[in-house]
Write a protein that holds these residues in place. Structure first.
Motif, PDB file in Angstrom:
ATOM      1  N   GLU A  19      -3.407  -9.025   2.732  1.00  0.00           N
ATOM      2  CA  GLU A  19      -4.370  -8.412   1.811  1.00  0.00           C
ATOM      3  C   GLU A  19      -5.458  -7.649   2.571  1.00  0.00           C
ATOM      4  OE1 GLU A  19      -7.511  -9.783  -1.631  1.00  0.00           O
ATOM      5  OE2 GLU A  19      -5.743 -11.016  -1.300  1.00  0.00           O
ATOM      6  N   ASN A  20      -5.987  -8.255   3.638  1.00  0.00           N
ATOM      7  CA  ASN A  20      -7.023  -7.579   4.424  1.00  0.00           C
ATOM      8  C   ASN A  20      -6.456  -6.368   5.165  1.00  0.00           C
ATOM      9  OD1 ASN A  20      -9.076  -9.314   3.634  1.00  0.00           O
ATOM     10  ND2 ASN A  20      -8.678 -10.727   5.305  1.00  0.00           N
ATOM     11  N   LEU A  21      -5.234  -6.496   5.679  1.00  0.00           N
ATOM     12  CA  LEU A  21      -4.593  -5.353   6.329  1.00  0.00           C
ATOM     13  C   LEU A  21      -4.415  -4.206   5.337  1.00  0.00           C
ATOM     14  CD1 LEU A  21      -1.781  -6.935   8.540  1.00  0.00           C
ATOM     15  CD2 LEU A  21      -3.728  -5.609   9.343  1.00  0.00           C
ATOM     16  N   PHE A  22      -3.957  -4.535   4.137  1.00  0.00           N
ATOM     17  CA  PHE A  22      -3.781  -3.499   3.122  1.00  0.00           C
ATOM     18  C   PHE A  22      -5.121  -2.832   2.802  1.00  0.00           C
ATOM     19  CE2 PHE A  22      -4.146  -2.164  -1.280  1.00  0.00           C
ATOM     20  CZ  PHE A  22      -3.186  -1.148  -1.297  1.00  0.00           C
ATOM     21  N   GLY A  23      -6.172  -3.629   2.635  1.00  0.00           N
ATOM     22  CA  GLY A  23      -7.491  -3.073   2.332  1.00  0.00           C
ATOM     23  C   GLY A  23      -7.961  -2.118   3.416  1.00  0.00           C
ATOM     24  N   PHE A  24      -7.765  -2.502   4.671  1.00  0.00           N
ATOM     25  CA  PHE A  24      -8.157  -1.649   5.778  1.00  0.00           C
ATOM     26  C   PHE A  24      -7.303  -0.382   5.798  1.00  0.00           C
ATOM     27  CE2 PHE A  24      -7.654  -0.377  10.268  1.00  0.00           C
ATOM     28  CZ  PHE A  24      -8.973  -0.035  10.536  1.00  0.00           C
ATOM     29  N   ALA A  25      -6.004  -0.536   5.633  1.00  0.00           N
ATOM     30  CA  ALA A  25      -5.102   0.620   5.631  1.00  0.00           C
ATOM     31  C   ALA A  25      -5.450   1.562   4.483  1.00  0.00           C
ATOM     32  CB  ALA A  25      -3.650   0.167   5.533  1.00  0.00           C
ATOM     33  N   TRP A  26      -5.717   1.005   3.323  1.00  0.00           N
ATOM     34  CA  TRP A  26      -6.004   1.814   2.142  1.00  0.00           C
ATOM     35  C   TRP A  26      -7.316   2.579   2.304  1.00  0.00           C
ATOM     36  CZ3 TRP A  26      -9.801   1.886  -1.685  1.00  0.00           C
ATOM     37  CH2 TRP A  26      -9.494   2.642  -2.823  1.00  0.00           C
ATOM     38  N   ALA A  27      -8.369   1.887   2.736  1.00  0.00           N
ATOM     39  CA  ALA A  27      -9.695   2.500   2.802  1.00  0.00           C
ATOM     40  C   ALA A  27      -9.908   3.346   4.051  1.00  0.00           C
ATOM     41  CB  ALA A  27     -10.768   1.408   2.737  1.00  0.00           C
ATOM     42  N   ALA A  28      -9.507   2.826   5.205  1.00  0.00           N
ATOM     43  CA  ALA A  28      -9.847   3.503   6.456  1.00  0.00           C
ATOM     44  C   ALA A  28      -8.745   4.393   7.010  1.00  0.00           C
ATOM     45  CB  ALA A  28     -10.231   2.460   7.509  1.00  0.00           C
ATOM     46  N   THR A  34      -2.320   4.467  -1.805  1.00  0.00           N
ATOM     47  CA  THR A  34      -1.804   3.111  -1.974  1.00  0.00           C
ATOM     48  C   THR A  34      -0.396   2.951  -1.415  1.00  0.00           C
ATOM     49  OG1 THR A  34      -3.176   2.819  -3.935  1.00  0.00           O
ATOM     50  CG2 THR A  34      -1.309   1.323  -3.696  1.00  0.00           C
ATOM     51  N   GLU A  35       0.495   3.876  -1.720  1.00  0.00           N
ATOM     52  CA  GLU A  35       1.884   3.742  -1.256  1.00  0.00           C
ATOM     53  C   GLU A  35       1.981   3.784   0.259  1.00  0.00           C
ATOM     54  OE1 GLU A  35       4.849   6.065  -3.224  1.00  0.00           O
ATOM     55  OE2 GLU A  35       3.837   5.863  -5.144  1.00  0.00           O
ATOM     56  N   THR A  36       1.262   4.700   0.880  1.00  0.00           N
ATOM     57  CA  THR A  36       1.299   4.783   2.344  1.00  0.00           C
ATOM     58  C   THR A  36       0.681   3.538   2.956  1.00  0.00           C
ATOM     59  OG1 THR A  36       1.224   7.198   2.252  1.00  0.00           O
ATOM     60  CG2 THR A  36       0.638   6.165   4.351  1.00  0.00           C
ATOM     61  N   ALA A  37      -0.397   3.027   2.370  1.00  0.00           N
ATOM     62  CA  ALA A  37      -1.023   1.801   2.880  1.00  0.00           C
ATOM     63  C   ALA A  37      -0.045   0.633   2.806  1.00  0.00           C
ATOM     64  CB  ALA A  37      -2.296   1.493   2.099  1.00  0.00           C
ATOM     65  N   ARG A  38       0.659   0.515   1.690  1.00  0.00           N
ATOM     66  CA  ARG A  38       1.662  -0.556   1.565  1.00  0.00           C
ATOM     67  C   ARG A  38       2.769  -0.397   2.608  1.00  0.00           C
ATOM     68  NH1 ARG A  38       1.920  -0.330  -4.905  1.00  0.00           N
ATOM     69  NH2 ARG A  38       0.216  -1.760  -5.315  1.00  0.00           N
ATOM     70  N   ASP A  39       3.233   0.829   2.792  1.00  0.00           N
ATOM     71  CA  ASP A  39       4.281   1.088   3.782  1.00  0.00           C
ATOM     72  C   ASP A  39       3.814   0.704   5.187  1.00  0.00           C
ATOM     73  OD1 ASP A  39       5.961   2.040   1.807  1.00  0.00           O
ATOM     74  OD2 ASP A  39       5.622   4.163   2.285  1.00  0.00           O
ATOM     75  N   LEU A  40       2.564   1.044   5.507  1.00  0.00           N
ATOM     76  CA  LEU A  40       2.033   0.722   6.838  1.00  0.00           C
ATOM     77  C   LEU A  40       1.962  -0.788   7.060  1.00  0.00           C
ATOM     78  CD1 LEU A  40      -0.810   3.371   7.155  1.00  0.00           C
ATOM     79  CD2 LEU A  40       1.331   3.303   8.454  1.00  0.00           C
ATOM     80  N   VAL A  41       1.539  -1.515   6.037  1.00  0.00           N
ATOM     81  CA  VAL A  41       1.478  -2.972   6.153  1.00  0.00           C
ATOM     82  C   VAL A  41       2.881  -3.547   6.306  1.00  0.00           C
ATOM     83  CG1 VAL A  41       0.845  -5.114   4.953  1.00  0.00           C
ATOM     84  CG2 VAL A  41      -0.728  -3.171   4.945  1.00  0.00           C
ATOM     85  N   GLN A  42       3.824  -3.039   5.543  1.00  0.00           N
ATOM     86  CA  GLN A  42       5.203  -3.519   5.665  1.00  0.00           C
ATOM     87  C   GLN A  42       5.753  -3.239   7.064  1.00  0.00           C
ATOM     88  OE1 GLN A  42       7.921  -2.084   2.688  1.00  0.00           O
ATOM     89  NE2 GLN A  42       9.703  -2.916   3.735  1.00  0.00           N
TER      90      GLN A  42
END
Length: 192
Positions: A19-28, A34-42
């Motif tokens: 969840e924190n990784l997604f938040g960082f990926a999404w915001a920063a 959202t989709e790219t942030a999810r992909d990066l976390v995956q």
């Protein structure tokens, strides 16, 4: 294949950090994509699974740092794929009859200069190359780059100053995207 004994450990890390990784990926890192942030976390957790034999012996803080470092690197890889600067600029010139037309010769020279710039940047030290790419290809501010890379703004400015100097020496005044060095964002920072 994941060792079945490791599956609960990996699942626990995912629950603790995703969840924190997604938040960082999404915001920063993706600025709200959202989709790219999810992909990066995956992709980050896929890398964690592949490196789990080494990663599992680290402290929770060491695992967290590893995940954030990999996430940032995955984001940079993604930015490289989506670079906004195109190799051919449309350079319009006015002909004697007052009509604008594309100057193919100038386009070719611009494309060649731009490609040479990216070749020079690719050979720079990794931190300087990242800063140059984020600033000139992605149009990130000094502060945004500093926050992402965990360095000071003066270090970012130093990297940009050195990159600019190298580009002007190696490519010449044809560099198509370099700003005026008198801008307030420039300076001889502390980058190495």
């Amino acid at each position: 294949m994941i060792d079945p004994e490791w599956q609960p450990e990996i699942a626990a890390l995912f629950r603790a950090e995703a969840e924190n990784l997604f938040g960082f990926a999404w915001a920063a890192l993706t600025q709200g994509d959202t989709e790219t942030a999810r992909d990066l976390v995956q992709q980050t957790f896929q890398a964690a699974v592949q490196a789990w034999a080494e990663l599992r012996i680290r402290s929770p803080e060491g695992q967290r740092r590893w995940l954030y470092r990999v996430l940032k690197n995955k984001a940079i890889d993604e930015w490289r794929k989506r670079r906004r600067i195109h190799l051919v600029d449309e350079v319009a010139v006015e002909d004697p009859h007052g009509e604008e037309s594309l100057d193919v010769g100038r386009q070719v020279l611009s494309a060649a200069a731009l490609q040479e710039c990216w070749n020079v940047i690719a050979k720079m030290p990794p931190d300087r190359a990242r800063v140059a790419f984020l600033h000139w290809a992605e149009d990130w501010s000094t502060r945004e780059i500093a926050d992402l890379l965990g360095i000071s703004s003066s270090t970012v400015r130093g990297h940009l100053w050195k990159a600019r100097t190298e580009l002007l020496l190696r490519v010449g005044p044809q560099v198509p995207f370099i700003e005026d060095p008198e801008q307030e964002d420039w300076g001889r920072g502390t980058a190495s």
